[in-house]
Scaffold this active site. Structure first.
Site, PDB file in Angstrom:
ATOM      1  N   ARG A  63      72.598 -16.897  88.192  1.00  0.00           N
ATOM      2  CA  ARG A  63      72.578 -17.422  89.558  1.00  0.00           C
ATOM      3  C   ARG A  63      73.885 -18.125  89.922  1.00  0.00           C
ATOM      4  O   ARG A  63      74.160 -18.333  91.112  1.00  0.00           O
ATOM      5  CB  ARG A  63      71.396 -18.384  89.737  1.00  0.00           C
ATOM      6  CG  ARG A  63      70.043 -17.704  89.559  1.00  0.00           C
ATOM      7  CD  ARG A  63      68.910 -18.708  89.654  1.00  0.00           C
ATOM      8  NE  ARG A  63      67.640 -18.114  89.233  1.00  0.00           N
ATOM      9  CZ  ARG A  63      66.828 -17.438  90.026  1.00  0.00           C
ATOM     10  NH1 ARG A  63      67.161 -17.268  91.291  1.00  0.00           N
ATOM     11  NH2 ARG A  63      65.696 -16.936  89.571  1.00  0.00           N
ATOM     12  N   HIS A  75      73.916 -14.563  77.477  1.00  0.00           N
ATOM     13  CA  HIS A  75      73.198 -13.364  77.019  1.00  0.00           C
ATOM     14  C   HIS A  75      73.872 -12.769  75.783  1.00  0.00           C
ATOM     15  O   HIS A  75      73.209 -12.368  74.829  1.00  0.00           O
ATOM     16  CB  HIS A  75      73.165 -12.300  78.124  1.00  0.00           C
ATOM     17  CG  HIS A  75      72.433 -12.714  79.362  1.00  0.00           C
ATOM     18  ND1 HIS A  75      73.073 -12.933  80.551  1.00  0.00           N
ATOM     19  CD2 HIS A  75      71.114 -12.944  79.583  1.00  0.00           C
ATOM     20  CE1 HIS A  75      72.189 -13.267  81.472  1.00  0.00           C
ATOM     21  NE2 HIS A  75      70.993 -13.290  80.909  1.00  0.00           N
ATOM     22  N   GLY A  99      67.150 -17.704  75.183  1.00  0.00           N
ATOM     23  CA  GLY A  99      68.008 -18.872  75.307  1.00  0.00           C
ATOM     24  C   GLY A  99      67.258 -20.146  75.660  1.00  0.00           C
ATOM     25  O   GLY A  99      66.291 -20.121  76.424  1.00  0.00           O
ATOM     26  N   ASP A 148      66.174 -21.628  79.380  1.00  0.00           N
ATOM     27  CA  ASP A 148      64.835 -21.415  79.943  1.00  0.00           C
ATOM     28  C   ASP A 148      63.809 -22.030  78.989  1.00  0.00           C
ATOM     29  O   ASP A 148      62.993 -21.315  78.387  1.00  0.00           O
ATOM     30  CB  ASP A 148      64.589 -19.924  80.149  1.00  0.00           C
ATOM     31  CG  ASP A 148      65.552 -19.329  81.171  1.00  0.00           C
ATOM     32  OD1 ASP A 148      65.482 -19.733  82.348  1.00  0.00           O
ATOM     33  OD2 ASP A 148      66.378 -18.490  80.802  1.00  0.00           O
ATOM     34  N   HIS A 174      76.097 -12.671  81.154  1.00  0.00           N
ATOM     35  CA  HIS A 174      77.170 -13.622  80.917  1.00  0.00           C
ATOM     36  C   HIS A 174      77.188 -13.967  79.431  1.00  0.00           C
ATOM     37  O   HIS A 174      76.415 -13.391  78.648  1.00  0.00           O
ATOM     38  CB  HIS A 174      77.002 -14.878  81.776  1.00  0.00           C
ATOM     39  CG  HIS A 174      75.632 -15.486  81.687  1.00  0.00           C
ATOM     40  ND1 HIS A 174      75.165 -16.130  80.550  1.00  0.00           N
ATOM     41  CD2 HIS A 174      74.608 -15.538  82.580  1.00  0.00           C
ATOM     42  CE1 HIS A 174      73.941 -16.563  80.765  1.00  0.00           C
ATOM     43  NE2 HIS A 174      73.568 -16.214  81.982  1.00  0.00           N
ATOM     44  N   ALA A 191      72.976  -9.060  85.174  1.00  0.00           N
ATOM     45  CA  ALA A 191      73.981 -10.040  85.600  1.00  0.00           C
ATOM     46  C   ALA A 191      74.411 -10.847  84.382  1.00  0.00           C
ATOM     47  O   ALA A 191      74.388 -12.074  84.366  1.00  0.00           O
ATOM     48  CB  ALA A 191      73.446 -10.941  86.711  1.00  0.00           C
ATOM     49  N   MET A 207      75.493 -21.710  81.641  1.00  0.00           N
ATOM     50  CA  MET A 207      75.737 -20.361  82.145  1.00  0.00           C
ATOM     51  C   MET A 207      74.433 -19.777  82.692  1.00  0.00           C
ATOM     52  O   MET A 207      73.374 -19.900  82.085  1.00  0.00           O
ATOM     53  CB  MET A 207      76.299 -19.478  81.045  1.00  0.00           C
ATOM     54  CG  MET A 207      77.715 -19.856  80.664  1.00  0.00           C
ATOM     55  SD  MET A 207      78.491 -18.631  79.585  1.00  0.00           S
ATOM     56  CE  MET A 207      80.139 -19.343  79.478  1.00  0.00           C
TER      57      MET A 207
END
Length: 282
Positions: free
Chosen positions: A189, A37, A149, A152, A34, A32, A186
């Site tokens: 989720r 990433h 990133g 987290d 964005h 998923a 970003m």
């Protein structure tokens, strides 16, 4: 870009690159994808490394089965983005490839206080799952550089501890959080939010900015209470935590001291979707 699904096929290619003097930059993801990433990939490429990305939705780090089942899967779009970003290798393993002995045969990691603070408290077992998958991925890929990133934040600290405890030969790079124009961090989720909730979710970022701007004007308790009020006014129905912590230990702090670097971290629900974010305060 070359796609591999099995370690036995991936390893010879990595060996070939190593023999050519190439260095490997690795960005682990759960898909998923964005721009957050893609920034990890850009950072690796900018430093001159060969980029390897993994996409694996790791079942062992979901303490909520419903959350795992709802996690967005967009593999075709992900592959398109990776090709466009110039990714060199995609590792797309199955659960059986990552956990050949099953999901019960997991290692146990000593994470100290990180196990019980913030995300560790609200998502019991989550970081054990993170360590199990990250240790396996790092063994399979053996990168010289690892990119993750800052969004987290606590997970980055857990992975840093994993690398240090096992003396893994990899240099860890934390890439600043990539945000939408509104300031919303970003996140994969975000795709589960309605447009209205997505617009209101920027309240987390605004609350963090408010705390940062008023750090010397109010007590930390008052700052946190006011930040919670801002989130509830924006439609957040449940707040796991808004906490101001020591940036190096994640221990909550009660008062501001100039010589202590602080970070504010938040986890809150809107439309049943749990969002997290953080900001360094000083």
């Amino acid at each position: 870009m070359i796609l591999f699904k099995k370690e036995k096929d991936l390893k010879p290619e990595l060996k070939r690159l190593q023999n050519q003097g190439k260095t490997i930059a690795f960005a682990p993801t759960m898909g998923a994808l964005h721009n957050g990433h893609l920034e990890l990939i850009r950072a690796g490429k900018l430093a001159g490394h060969t980029t390897v990305v993994s996409i694996f939705i790791n079942p062992t780090q979901f303490n909520d089965k419903k959350d795992f089942e709802k996690y967005p899967v967009t593999i075709e779009q992900d592959i398109k983005l990776l090709v466009e970003s110039g990714t060199d290798i995609l590792f797309l393993p199955s659960v059986a490839e990552m956990y050949p002995d099953g999901l019960e045969a997991l290692s146990r990691y000593d994470l100290g206080d990180l196990e019980n603070l913030l995300e560790g408290h609200y998502r019991p077992g989550h970081f054990q799952g993170v360590c199990n998958v990250m240790h396996r991925l790092l063994k399979k890929i053996e990168p010289q550089h690892l990119y993750m990133g800052q969004k987290d934040y606590q997970q980055c600290m857990v992975v840093q501890k994993l690398i240090a405890d096992f003396q893994l030969p990899v240099q860890f790079h934390v890439v600043p959080t990539i945000r939408e124009e509104s300031g919303l961090a970003m996140s994969s989720r975000n795709t589960r939010l309605s447009q209205n909730a997505r617009e209101n979710a920027v309240a987390i970022y605004h609350a963090h900015v408010y705390v940062k701007n008023n750090l010397l004007k109010l007590s930390l308790r008052d700052l946190k209470d006011n930040a919670k009020k801002q989130l509830k006014a924006a439609g957040f129905t449940e707040i796991d935590y808004i906490e101001i912590c020591d940036a190096h230990t994640l221990q909550p702090v009660q008062a501001y001291h100039e010589d202590q670097q602080l970070v504010i971290l938040t986890a809150a629900f809107t439309e049943g979707v749990r969002l997290i974010d953080n900001m360094l305060l000083n």
